[in-house]
Design a protein around this motif. Structure first.
Motif, PDB file in Angstrom:
ATOM      1  N   CYS A   1       0.821  -1.212   0.000  1.00  0.00           N
ATOM      2  CA  CYS A   1       0.000   0.000   0.000  1.00  0.00           C
ATOM      3  C   CYS A   1       0.853   1.260   0.000  1.00  0.00           C
ATOM      4  O   CYS A   1       0.395   2.327  -0.431  1.00  0.00           O
ATOM      5  CB  CYS A   1      -0.964   0.004   1.184  1.00  0.00           C
ATOM      6  SG  CYS A   1      -0.157   0.008   2.801  1.00  0.00           S
TER       7      CYS A   1
ATOM      8  N   ARG B   1     -12.654  -3.172  -2.750  1.00  0.00           N
ATOM      9  CA  ARG B   1     -12.241  -4.240  -3.655  1.00  0.00           C
ATOM     10  C   ARG B   1     -10.791  -4.130  -4.119  1.00  0.00           C
ATOM     11  O   ARG B   1     -10.030  -5.089  -4.017  1.00  0.00           O
ATOM     12  CB  ARG B   1     -13.155  -4.298  -4.870  1.00  0.00           C
ATOM     13  CG  ARG B   1     -13.825  -5.621  -5.050  1.00  0.00           C
ATOM     14  CD  ARG B   1     -14.814  -5.552  -6.151  1.00  0.00           C
ATOM     15  NE  ARG B   1     -15.681  -4.434  -5.784  1.00  0.00           N
ATOM     16  CZ  ARG B   1     -16.707  -3.964  -6.447  1.00  0.00           C
ATOM     17  NH1 ARG B   1     -17.033  -4.484  -7.557  1.00  0.00           N
ATOM     18  NH2 ARG B   1     -17.420  -2.963  -6.037  1.00  0.00           N
ATOM     19  N   GLN B   2     -10.410  -2.978  -4.640  1.00  0.00           N
ATOM     20  CA  GLN B   2      -9.037  -2.821  -5.143  1.00  0.00           C
ATOM     21  C   GLN B   2      -8.026  -2.917  -4.003  1.00  0.00           C
ATOM     22  O   GLN B   2      -6.962  -3.504  -4.163  1.00  0.00           O
ATOM     23  CB  GLN B   2      -8.881  -1.496  -5.874  1.00  0.00           C
ATOM     24  CG  GLN B   2      -9.563  -1.489  -7.226  1.00  0.00           C
ATOM     25  CD  GLN B   2      -9.343  -0.170  -7.922  1.00  0.00           C
ATOM     26  OE1 GLN B   2      -9.723   0.891  -7.428  1.00  0.00           O
ATOM     27  NE2 GLN B   2      -8.711  -0.230  -9.082  1.00  0.00           N
TER      28      GLN B   2
ATOM     29  N   GLN C   1      -7.470  -6.505  -3.146  1.00  0.00           N
ATOM     30  CA  GLN C   1      -6.652  -7.197  -4.147  1.00  0.00           C
ATOM     31  C   GLN C   1      -5.167  -6.923  -3.909  1.00  0.00           C
ATOM     32  O   GLN C   1      -4.344  -7.822  -4.041  1.00  0.00           O
ATOM     33  CB  GLN C   1      -7.059  -6.763  -5.552  1.00  0.00           C
ATOM     34  CG  GLN C   1      -8.417  -7.272  -5.957  1.00  0.00           C
ATOM     35  CD  GLN C   1      -8.896  -6.686  -7.282  1.00  0.00           C
ATOM     36  OE1 GLN C   1      -8.344  -5.709  -7.784  1.00  0.00           O
ATOM     37  NE2 GLN C   1      -9.941  -7.278  -7.838  1.00  0.00           N
ATOM     38  N   ILE C   2      -4.848  -5.700  -3.556  1.00  0.00           N
ATOM     39  CA  ILE C   2      -3.454  -5.357  -3.253  1.00  0.00           C
ATOM     40  C   ILE C   2      -3.016  -6.058  -1.975  1.00  0.00           C
ATOM     41  O   ILE C   2      -1.948  -6.657  -1.913  1.00  0.00           O
ATOM     42  CB  ILE C   2      -3.282  -3.829  -3.152  1.00  0.00           C
ATOM     43  CG1 ILE C   2      -3.497  -3.204  -4.538  1.00  0.00           C
ATOM     44  CG2 ILE C   2      -1.913  -3.470  -2.590  1.00  0.00           C
ATOM     45  CD1 ILE C   2      -3.641  -1.703  -4.525  1.00  0.00           C
TER      46      ILE C   2
ATOM     47  N   LEU D   1      -7.500   4.318  -2.069  1.00  0.00           N
ATOM     48  CA  LEU D   1      -8.039   2.964  -2.236  1.00  0.00           C
ATOM     49  C   LEU D   1      -8.328   2.306  -0.892  1.00  0.00           C
ATOM     50  O   LEU D   1      -9.243   1.494  -0.773  1.00  0.00           O
ATOM     51  CB  LEU D   1      -7.045   2.080  -2.997  1.00  0.00           C
ATOM     52  CG  LEU D   1      -6.784   2.396  -4.455  1.00  0.00           C
ATOM     53  CD1 LEU D   1      -5.736   1.439  -5.009  1.00  0.00           C
ATOM     54  CD2 LEU D   1      -8.062   2.301  -5.251  1.00  0.00           C
TER      55      LEU D   1
END
Length: 79
Positions: free
Chosen positions: A11, A28-29, A32-33, A18
């Protein structure tokens, strides 16, 4: 508590928007990260230590891939 792990967090390579969406936004994003992040567990543990038993409305952001609602639920299950 040391936060040395933060320098390895994925991050840190992305803008914070995000991970801290506006009300009604989604994670969501961010999730995913977080799913690929090598320090995901450290991050989730830091959030738990910082938030303690805080009410869900006092929690914000994705930490360790967990939303505020998920962290609140986990806190109740471990209490």
């Amino acid at each position: 508590m040391s936060h040395d792990w933060m320098s390895d967090a994925l991050c840190a390579q992305v803008g914070p928007d995000l991970f801290f969406p506006e009300k009604g936004g989604n994670y969501r994003q961010a999730q995913q990260i977080c799913a690929r992040c090598p320090v995901r567990q450290d991050c989730a543990q830091a959030a738990a230590a910082h938030e303690g038993t805080s009410h869900r409305h006092l929690r914000h952001g994705a930490w360790g891939g967990l939303t505020p609602t998920t962290r609140t639920r986990q806190n109740r299950e471990t209490a």
